[in-house]
Structure formats: C-alpha cells, structure tokens
Design a protein around this motif. Structure first.
Motif, mmCIF file in Angstrom:
data_model
loop_
_atom_site.group_PDB
_atom_site.id
_atom_site.type_symbol
_atom_site.label_atom_id
_atom_site.label_comp_id
_atom_site.label_asym_id
_atom_site.label_seq_id
_atom_site.Cartn_x
_atom_site.Cartn_y
_atom_site.Cartn_z
ATOM 1 N N ALA A 1 13.005 -3.890 -11.005
ATOM 2 C CA ALA A 1 11.601 -4.373 -10.631
ATOM 3 C C ALA A 1 10.587 -3.119 -11.185
ATOM 4 O O ALA A 1 9.517 -3.473 -11.169
ATOM 5 N N GLY A 2 11.155 -2.000 -11.567
ATOM 6 C CA GLY A 2 10.414 -0.838 -11.895
ATOM 7 C C GLY A 2 9.370 -0.056 -11.028
ATOM 8 O O GLY A 2 8.526 0.406 -11.322
ATOM 9 N N CYS A 3 9.857 -0.607 -9.701
ATOM 10 C CA CYS A 3 9.264 0.226 -8.733
ATOM 11 C C CYS A 3 10.019 0.489 -7.367
ATOM 12 O O CYS A 3 11.046 -0.303 -7.528
ATOM 13 N N SER A 4 9.382 1.206 -6.443
ATOM 14 C CA SER A 4 10.365 1.480 -5.205
ATOM 15 C C SER A 4 10.319 0.079 -4.226
ATOM 16 O O SER A 4 9.595 -0.585 -4.469
ATOM 17 N N ILE A 5 11.183 0.218 -3.410
ATOM 18 C CA ILE A 5 11.417 -1.134 -2.708
ATOM 19 C C ILE A 5 10.276 -1.117 -1.677
ATOM 20 O O ILE A 5 9.679 -2.335 -1.334
ATOM 21 N N THR A 6 9.557 0.027 -1.301
ATOM 22 C CA THR A 6 8.280 -0.006 -0.533
ATOM 23 C C THR A 6 7.099 -0.760 -1.233
ATOM 24 O O THR A 6 6.425 -1.627 -0.974
ATOM 25 N N GLN A 7 7.212 -0.164 -2.587
ATOM 26 C CA GLN A 7 5.902 -0.678 -3.589
ATOM 27 C C GLN A 7 6.429 -2.360 -3.717
ATOM 28 O O GLN A 7 5.321 -3.103 -3.609
ATOM 29 N N ALA B 1 10.576 6.901 8.970
ATOM 30 C CA ALA B 1 10.622 5.334 9.048
ATOM 31 C C ALA B 1 9.638 4.866 8.146
ATOM 32 O O ALA B 1 9.688 3.633 7.732
ATOM 33 N N ALA B 2 8.429 5.623 7.766
ATOM 34 C CA ALA B 2 7.346 5.249 6.832
ATOM 35 C C ALA B 2 7.947 4.671 5.547
ATOM 36 O O ALA B 2 7.356 4.001 5.082
ATOM 37 N N THR B 3 9.150 5.255 5.274
ATOM 38 C CA THR B 3 9.599 4.828 3.711
ATOM 39 C C THR B 3 10.513 3.444 3.898
ATOM 40 O O THR B 3 10.760 3.148 3.008
ATOM 41 N N ARG B 4 10.650 3.112 5.001
ATOM 42 C CA ARG B 4 11.174 1.790 5.264
ATOM 43 C C ARG B 4 10.225 0.717 5.628
ATOM 44 O O ARG B 4 9.815 0.693 6.865
ATOM 45 N N PRO B 5 10.314 -0.117 4.744
ATOM 46 C CA PRO B 5 9.257 -1.083 4.961
ATOM 47 C C PRO B 5 9.227 -1.940 6.315
ATOM 48 O O PRO B 5 8.285 -2.043 6.865
ATOM 49 N N LEU B 6 10.658 -2.330 6.671
ATOM 50 C CA LEU B 6 10.545 -3.140 7.908
ATOM 51 C C LEU B 6 10.498 -2.152 9.324
ATOM 52 O O LEU B 6 10.192 -2.834 10.322
#
Ligand code: S3P
Length: 172
Positions: A40-46, A114-119
C-alpha cells in the motif's frame, strides 16, 4: 508439512513468536501486515484512515492468498484475518494453524499505544473494546485453528518452544 501460520488477537505475540519459530525452523518469515504496508505504501493506520477497513480487508485477502502459495514459511497474520472464512480456508490449505491467546488484561499491557491500532484508537475504554472483540471473534479463531496456545504471562521463547514442539509432532 506445510507452512506454520500464527493467528490470534493483536498483542498475543504473533510477530515476535513467528520470527523465533522461523529462525529455528530455517523458514522464511512473513508478517501479513508488513506485506500489506509495503504494497500500500503507507501504514495500516493510514490505510484505514484514507481508504477504510474494507479496502484493508481486500488487500489483506490478496496478501494472505499470495503468502499461502509459498512453501516453508512462517506467516504471522493480522488479528482480524480469519474473521473471513475464505482466508481461513486459504491458510489451512497449505499450513498448520496455531491460535495464540491471552487475557484482555495481558493484551492491553502488551499494546503500549492503543492509538496505533485502528480498531482500538477511538475506544473510550480499550479494555472493554478488547474484551468485546475477543468475544465476537472467539468462534472464528477456534474454527480456523488446528491448535491453540495461551501466551498469558509467558515469554515469547517459552511459547515458541511449545509452538515448535506441536508443529514438529504434526509432521510425524
Ligand atoms: C487488526 C489487527 C492488526 C491489523 C489491523 C486489524 C484486527 O494486526 O491487521 O489493524 O482486526 O484485529 P495485529 O494483530 O498484528 O495487531
């Protein structure tokens, strides 16, 4: 005997234990989230923020299919991977699947941010959110797994030993 696949909720140690197992088996190691980020060329969060969870799940499905086509690899999956039964079928077709579990308290302690985990990012009470997601996912995890190992209060090395002992026995 097929690949070694680790499934389970975030914070159960899939990546750390996966790497240890791959080293000891002399297998290649793949973290499906890392492959998704590279593609994707970006982080999971992005990816979640820009394109939504559905786009992430679609990419996750493609990546899991591609990784499953490999041989002699350890695959650490994202925590939601086997909620889609097709992913579970794909992974089982060429792999032995170990479910790693842990209590919500232990998971919360391991997930420092937890902020780095989208869910979990927007959950007012991350502990309650973890417990709810675990309850929702329990049946799918159990259906997908050939074997389960509890990681609560255990070191990655000790868990990796258990995973490997089971995996090698499966080869007999
Ligand atoms: C997810 C877990 C994450 C990542 C994504 C969705 C989930 O992986 O795939 O944020 O649905 O539980 P980890 O389990 O490696 O944190």
């Amino acid at each position: 005997m097929g690949n070694l696949v680790l499934i389970g909720f975030m914070g159960t140690g899939k990546s750390t234990i996966g790497k240890l197992c791959a080293d000891r088996l002399g297998y290649g190691y793949f973290d499906s989230d890392a492959v998704i980020e590279a593609q994707a060329g970006c982080s999971i969060t992005q990816l979640f923020a820009r394109q939504g969870e559905a786009a992430f799940r679609s990419l996750e499905k493609q990546v899991l299919a591609a990784l499953s086509a490999r041989s002699d690899v350890v695959i650490a999956t994202g925590g939601g991977a086997v909620q889609d039964p097709e992913n579970a079928t794909t992974l089982r077709a060429n792999g032995r699947i170990v479910l790693l579990t842990a209590t919500p308290e232990c998971i919360l302690a391991r997930i420092h941010d937890a902020a780095t985990r989208p869910l979990l990012a927007n959950a007012p009470d991350p502990h309650a959110r973890i417990a709810a997601l675990l309850a929702e996912r329990e049946a799918a995890y159990r259906r997908a797994a050939h074997h389960g190992i509890d990681t609560t209060d255990r070191t990655p090395e000790a868990v990796a030993e258990d995973v490997l002992a089971w995996y090698r026995k499966e080869d007999c």
